[in-house]
Design a protein around this motif. Structure first.
Motif, PDB file in Angstrom:
ATOM      1  N   CYS A 138      64.013  58.122  57.312  1.00  0.00           N
ATOM      2  CA  CYS A 138      63.613  56.869  57.976  1.00  0.00           C
ATOM      3  C   CYS A 138      64.247  55.664  57.290  1.00  0.00           C
ATOM      4  O   CYS A 138      64.718  54.730  57.958  1.00  0.00           O
ATOM      5  CB  CYS A 138      62.095  56.729  57.970  1.00  0.00           C
ATOM      6  N   ALA A 139      64.239  55.660  55.962  1.00  0.00           N
ATOM      7  CA  ALA A 139      64.829  54.553  55.212  1.00  0.00           C
ATOM      8  C   ALA A 139      66.323  54.442  55.518  1.00  0.00           C
ATOM      9  O   ALA A 139      66.858  53.335  55.706  1.00  0.00           O
ATOM     10  CB  ALA A 139      64.603  54.759  53.717  1.00  0.00           C
ATOM     11  N   PHE A 140      66.997  55.584  55.582  1.00  0.00           N
ATOM     12  CA  PHE A 140      68.425  55.598  55.915  1.00  0.00           C
ATOM     13  C   PHE A 140      68.668  54.978  57.285  1.00  0.00           C
ATOM     14  O   PHE A 140      69.539  54.107  57.453  1.00  0.00           O
ATOM     15  CB  PHE A 140      68.955  57.031  55.881  1.00  0.00           C
ATOM     16  N   TRP A 141      67.887  55.386  58.284  1.00  0.00           N
ATOM     17  CA  TRP A 141      68.106  54.904  59.648  1.00  0.00           C
ATOM     18  C   TRP A 141      67.666  53.450  59.823  1.00  0.00           C
ATOM     19  O   TRP A 141      68.214  52.727  60.660  1.00  0.00           O
ATOM     20  CB  TRP A 141      67.393  55.813  60.659  1.00  0.00           C
ATOM     21  N   LEU A 142      66.687  53.001  59.027  1.00  0.00           N
ATOM     22  CA  LEU A 142      66.307  51.587  59.078  1.00  0.00           C
ATOM     23  C   LEU A 142      67.456  50.715  58.584  1.00  0.00           C
ATOM     24  O   LEU A 142      67.789  49.694  59.208  1.00  0.00           O
ATOM     25  CB  LEU A 142      65.055  51.338  58.227  1.00  0.00           C
ATOM     26  N   LEU A 143      68.070  51.102  57.475  1.00  0.00           N
ATOM     27  CA  LEU A 143      69.209  50.341  56.955  1.00  0.00           C
ATOM     28  C   LEU A 143      70.379  50.382  57.936  1.00  0.00           C
ATOM     29  O   LEU A 143      71.083  49.386  58.122  1.00  0.00           O
ATOM     30  CB  LEU A 143      69.627  50.896  55.594  1.00  0.00           C
ATOM     31  N   TYR A 144      70.555  51.540  58.574  1.00  0.00           N
ATOM     32  CA  TYR A 144      71.632  51.631  59.563  1.00  0.00           C
ATOM     33  C   TYR A 144      71.373  50.697  60.746  1.00  0.00           C
ATOM     34  O   TYR A 144      72.256  49.957  61.182  1.00  0.00           O
ATOM     35  CB  TYR A 144      71.798  53.068  60.089  1.00  0.00           C
ATOM     36  N   PHE A 145      70.148  50.719  61.275  1.00  0.00           N
ATOM     37  CA  PHE A 145      69.817  49.885  62.430  1.00  0.00           C
ATOM     38  C   PHE A 145      69.987  48.407  62.086  1.00  0.00           C
ATOM     39  O   PHE A 145      70.537  47.633  62.874  1.00  0.00           O
ATOM     40  CB  PHE A 145      68.374  50.153  62.872  1.00  0.00           C
ATOM     41  N   TYR A 146      69.533  48.029  60.905  1.00  0.00           N
ATOM     42  CA  TYR A 146      69.660  46.638  60.473  1.00  0.00           C
ATOM     43  C   TYR A 146      71.128  46.245  60.353  1.00  0.00           C
ATOM     44  O   TYR A 146      71.546  45.179  60.813  1.00  0.00           O
ATOM     45  CB  TYR A 146      68.947  46.440  59.134  1.00  0.00           C
ATOM     46  N   GLY A 147      71.937  47.116  59.749  1.00  0.00           N
ATOM     47  CA  GLY A 147      73.337  46.792  59.515  1.00  0.00           C
ATOM     48  C   GLY A 147      74.215  46.880  60.745  1.00  0.00           C
ATOM     49  O   GLY A 147      75.271  46.244  60.807  1.00  0.00           O
ATOM     50  N   SER A 148      73.784  47.645  61.753  1.00  0.00           N
ATOM     51  CA  SER A 148      74.631  47.818  62.941  1.00  0.00           C
ATOM     52  C   SER A 148      74.200  46.950  64.113  1.00  0.00           C
ATOM     53  O   SER A 148      75.023  46.610  64.973  1.00  0.00           O
ATOM     54  CB  SER A 148      74.620  49.289  63.377  1.00  0.00           C
ATOM     55  N   GLN A 149      72.912  46.574  64.175  1.00  0.00           N
ATOM     56  CA  GLN A 149      72.412  45.875  65.353  1.00  0.00           C
ATOM     57  C   GLN A 149      71.879  44.467  65.078  1.00  0.00           C
ATOM     58  O   GLN A 149      71.854  43.628  65.967  1.00  0.00           O
ATOM     59  CB  GLN A 149      71.275  46.695  66.000  1.00  0.00           C
ATOM     60  N   LEU A 150      71.424  44.211  63.859  1.00  0.00           N
ATOM     61  CA  LEU A 150      70.724  42.955  63.586  1.00  0.00           C
ATOM     62  C   LEU A 150      71.548  41.956  62.793  1.00  0.00           C
ATOM     63  O   LEU A 150      71.157  40.806  62.641  1.00  0.00           O
ATOM     64  CB  LEU A 150      69.412  43.248  62.840  1.00  0.00           C
ATOM     65  N   ALA A 181      75.915  40.961  61.472  1.00  0.00           N
ATOM     66  CA  ALA A 181      77.315  41.236  61.801  1.00  0.00           C
ATOM     67  C   ALA A 181      77.574  42.697  61.448  1.00  0.00           C
ATOM     68  O   ALA A 181      77.215  43.137  60.349  1.00  0.00           O
ATOM     69  CB  ALA A 181      78.236  40.330  60.997  1.00  0.00           C
ATOM     70  N   PRO A 182      78.143  43.482  62.391  1.00  0.00           N
ATOM     71  CA  PRO A 182      78.304  44.924  62.177  1.00  0.00           C
ATOM     72  C   PRO A 182      78.874  45.266  60.806  1.00  0.00           C
ATOM     73  O   PRO A 182      79.954  44.824  60.436  1.00  0.00           O
ATOM     74  CB  PRO A 182      79.254  45.340  63.305  1.00  0.00           C
ATOM     75  N   MET A 183      78.121  46.080  60.056  1.00  0.00           N
ATOM     76  CA  MET A 183      78.502  46.427  58.692  1.00  0.00           C
ATOM     77  C   MET A 183      79.195  47.786  58.612  1.00  0.00           C
ATOM     78  O   MET A 183      79.754  48.133  57.579  1.00  0.00           O
ATOM     79  CB  MET A 183      77.251  46.455  57.803  1.00  0.00           C
ATOM     80  N   PHE A 184      79.135  48.559  59.713  1.00  0.00           N
ATOM     81  CA  PHE A 184      79.614  49.932  59.646  1.00  0.00           C
ATOM     82  C   PHE A 184      80.839  50.175  60.517  1.00  0.00           C
ATOM     83  O   PHE A 184      81.153  51.315  60.842  1.00  0.00           O
ATOM     84  CB  PHE A 184      78.487  50.895  60.026  1.00  0.00           C
ATOM     85  N   GLY A 185      81.524  49.100  60.893  1.00  0.00           N
ATOM     86  CA  GLY A 185      82.765  49.240  61.638  1.00  0.00           C
ATOM     87  C   GLY A 185      82.602  50.001  62.932  1.00  0.00           C
ATOM     88  O   GLY A 185      81.834  49.610  63.818  1.00  0.00           O
ATOM     89  N   PHE A 186      83.279  51.128  63.041  1.00  0.00           N
ATOM     90  CA  PHE A 186      83.263  51.959  64.240  1.00  0.00           C
ATOM     91  C   PHE A 186      81.856  52.422  64.594  1.00  0.00           C
ATOM     92  O   PHE A 186      81.490  52.536  65.781  1.00  0.00           O
ATOM     93  CB  PHE A 186      84.188  53.166  64.010  1.00  0.00           C
ATOM     94  N   PHE A 187      81.024  52.682  63.595  1.00  0.00           N
ATOM     95  CA  PHE A 187      79.668  53.187  63.830  1.00  0.00           C
ATOM     96  C   PHE A 187      78.704  52.016  64.036  1.00  0.00           C
ATOM     97  O   PHE A 187      78.092  51.513  63.094  1.00  0.00           O
ATOM     98  CB  PHE A 187      79.216  54.061  62.661  1.00  0.00           C
ATOM     99  N   LYS A 188      78.563  51.593  65.277  1.00  0.00           N
ATOM    100  CA  LYS A 188      77.686  50.460  65.584  1.00  0.00           C
ATOM    101  C   LYS A 188      76.847  50.734  66.826  1.00  0.00           C
ATOM    102  O   LYS A 188      76.592  49.857  67.634  1.00  0.00           O
ATOM    103  CB  LYS A 188      78.512  49.185  65.769  1.00  0.00           C
ATOM    104  N   PHE A 189      76.439  51.976  66.999  1.00  0.00           N
ATOM    105  CA  PHE A 189      75.644  52.343  68.182  1.00  0.00           C
ATOM    106  C   PHE A 189      74.184  51.940  68.008  1.00  0.00           C
ATOM    107  O   PHE A 189      73.695  51.742  66.896  1.00  0.00           O
ATOM    108  CB  PHE A 189      75.761  53.840  68.463  1.00  0.00           C
ATOM    109  N   ASP A 190      73.496  51.822  69.131  1.00  0.00           N
ATOM    110  CA  ASP A 190      72.089  51.430  69.157  1.00  0.00           C
ATOM    111  C   ASP A 190      71.225  52.667  68.946  1.00  0.00           C
ATOM    112  O   ASP A 190      71.061  53.490  69.851  1.00  0.00           O
ATOM    113  CB  ASP A 190      71.764  50.767  70.503  1.00  0.00           C
ATOM    114  N   SER A 191      70.656  52.804  67.761  1.00  0.00           N
ATOM    115  CA  SER A 191      69.862  53.992  67.441  1.00  0.00           C
ATOM    116  C   SER A 191      68.484  53.969  68.085  1.00  0.00           C
ATOM    117  O   SER A 191      67.723  54.934  67.954  1.00  0.00           O
ATOM    118  CB  SER A 191      69.722  54.143  65.922  1.00  0.00           C
ATOM    119  N   SER A 192      68.146  52.894  68.805  1.00  0.00           N
ATOM    120  CA  SER A 192      66.879  52.864  69.527  1.00  0.00           C
ATOM    121  C   SER A 192      67.004  53.479  70.916  1.00  0.00           C
ATOM    122  O   SER A 192      65.999  53.808  71.545  1.00  0.00           O
ATOM    123  CB  SER A 192      66.360  51.426  69.654  1.00  0.00           C
TER     124      SER A 192
END
Length: 451
Positions: free
Chosen positions: A347-359, A361-372
């Protein structure tokens, strides 16, 4: 000292509240404004989207309820996948649920709960404060489930009752006020942005409803802990999803009687609070907004309940990493504690991912999908083989159930997959790449071991 079995401790009411409580909570508030934006403020089209999403949810839940009367082991959907399609398929479904689906949904719910609390205190939903509170909610939910699953079940029942208060008030009072002042008729007959293509808008809006309706399948994760599960779980799935469908559509109609579509579309995360304050004054609106936060926390609790049992469902079958470790159940709490810990880390991993990709400026480059939303591509895709093979295999079922219920569930699942692909375009590719990576990792842990 620890043992390796979960005990029967939940009744029908808890199961129904799990279905209702997991589904209702954030999506109806979080996605209402998005659906209006996607449809250009076309309220009838938005209601059609809610209705399609509801019909798909009920059809799939009914199909699984038929299987729930026949199969009961550790974790509903994994049991059904294993029994109907095969052990290998059941393992990969369980691995996906454990590493991607459960924790990604749970992490988004932690942020949504934080988001509505931050609206009350004036923090931005993308702020560090919001992320910190979301992390706290995740840990608090884990602690509640890990220390006392019985208390977590009671919390689920309580928050389900509480969350129906603002939804019912908005549905009833909003409709009455809207019909008396003409707001409802105005919103039904006025399209804010007529340039939207109705077909594409409908696809996108239905995908948005998918997050709001998603989560009911997690209720099957407690079938090993549900009293008389073969009777109570099917009842809970059908009754719970019907309650959710009716509540959502009535709430959405009631919302149309409070403020104009244009105002709700432009209000962003404050839209729900504006609507409640319009009806019930600033103080009343604030009180009801607090109830909305509690509602979201109830949903988070239900999702965490499923998340904490994810690795246990694999380990109980002798599969996954270190099955001897993750199959252990604490005799004092009757909880798979080790499984809960790894669930929290995911959960902690996916929270950081959601924050960095959706909330931000995209932090993960190519990986910026909406995990919701995008995990629905694979969860509904995973349902298809189960429904298709069950239609052929379950010959003791009536012809209506075999050749009507399962095909309808297949059609709904396929619609969700196609709609998600159309709605998210290129980001679907990055999601599928991430999905493949997780599944490849799972290959290394699929071999069955003794526990």
């Amino acid at each position: 000292m620890e043992n390796n079995g979960l005990h029967k401790k939940y009744g029908l009411l808890t199961a129904i509240c799990m279905v209702v409580g997991i589904v209702i909570g954030s999506g109806v508030f979080f996605k209402a404004e998005k659906i209006l934006n996607e449809t250009g403020g076309n309220l009838p089209l938005g209601i059609l989207a809610w209705s399609i999403g509801a019909a798909i949810m009920v059809a799939c839940a009914y199909a699984f309820s038929l299987l729930a009367t026949r199969y009961e082991r550790v974790n509903g959907i994994v049991d059904y996948a294993e029994a109907i399609v095969g052990k290998k398929y059941g393992y990969y479904v369980g691995w996906f649920l454990t590493t991607m689906y459960y924790p990604s949904m749970t992490s988004v719910l932690a942020w949504v709960s934080s988001r509505y609390l931050c609206v009350l205190f004036g923090f931005a939903p993308t702020s560090a404060e919001c992320l910190t509170i979301a992390g706290f909610f995740l840990v608090a939910s884990y602690v509640l489930n890990a220390i006392s699953p019985i208390l977590a079940g009671k919390f689920q029942v309580s928050t389900t009752v509480i969350k129906m208060v603002p939804l019912s008030l908005m549905a009833v009072v909003g409709l009455i006020v809207g019909l008396s002042n003409g707001m409802t008729v105005e919103n039904f007959t006025t399209v804010v942005d007529a340039s939207k293509n109705p077909g594409m808008a409908l696809f996108t809006a239905v995908v948005a409803t998918a997050f709001a309706f998603e989560g009911w399948i997690i209720a099957t994760s407690i079938n090993a802990e549900l009293k008389d599960a073969k009777k109570n779980l099917p009842r809970a799935l059908v009754i719970g999803t019907l309650i959710v469908a009716a509540t959502y559509i009535l709430y959405y109609v009631g919302l149309a009687g409070t403020v104009t579509n244009a105002e709700l579309m432009s209000s962003g995360e404050a839209g729900v609070r504006v609507a409640f304050e319009t009806l019930f004054s600033r103080v009343g609106g604030t009180i009801l907004s607090v109830l909305v936060v509690i509602s979201c926390l109830g949903t988070l609790n239900g999702l965490m309940l499923g998340t904490s049992r994810g690795m246990y469902a694999l380990a109980a079958r002798g599969r996954g990493p270190a099955p001897k470790v993750f199959s252990r159940v604490d005799p004092h709490t009757d909880m798979p504690t080790n499984s809960a810990v790894i669930g929290l880390l995911f959960c902690a991993f996916w929270l950081l991912y959601f924050y960095g990709s959706q909330l931000t400026a995209p932090m993960f480059g190519f990986f910026k999908f909406d995990s919701s939303e995008l995990p629905i591509i694979t969860i509904y895709g995973a349902y298809l083989p189960i429904f298709i093979i069950a239609m052929k295999k379950e010959k003791t079922l009536s012809k209506v159930n075999r050749f009507v219920a399962f095909p309808l569930a297949c059609a709904g699942s396929l619609f969700m997959v196609v709609a998600a692909i159309f709605a998210h375009h290129a980001t679907v590719v990055s999601y599928l790449v991430a999905f493949v990576i997780f599944m490849v990792i799972g290959i290394f842990f699929r071999k069955e071991q003794e526990i």
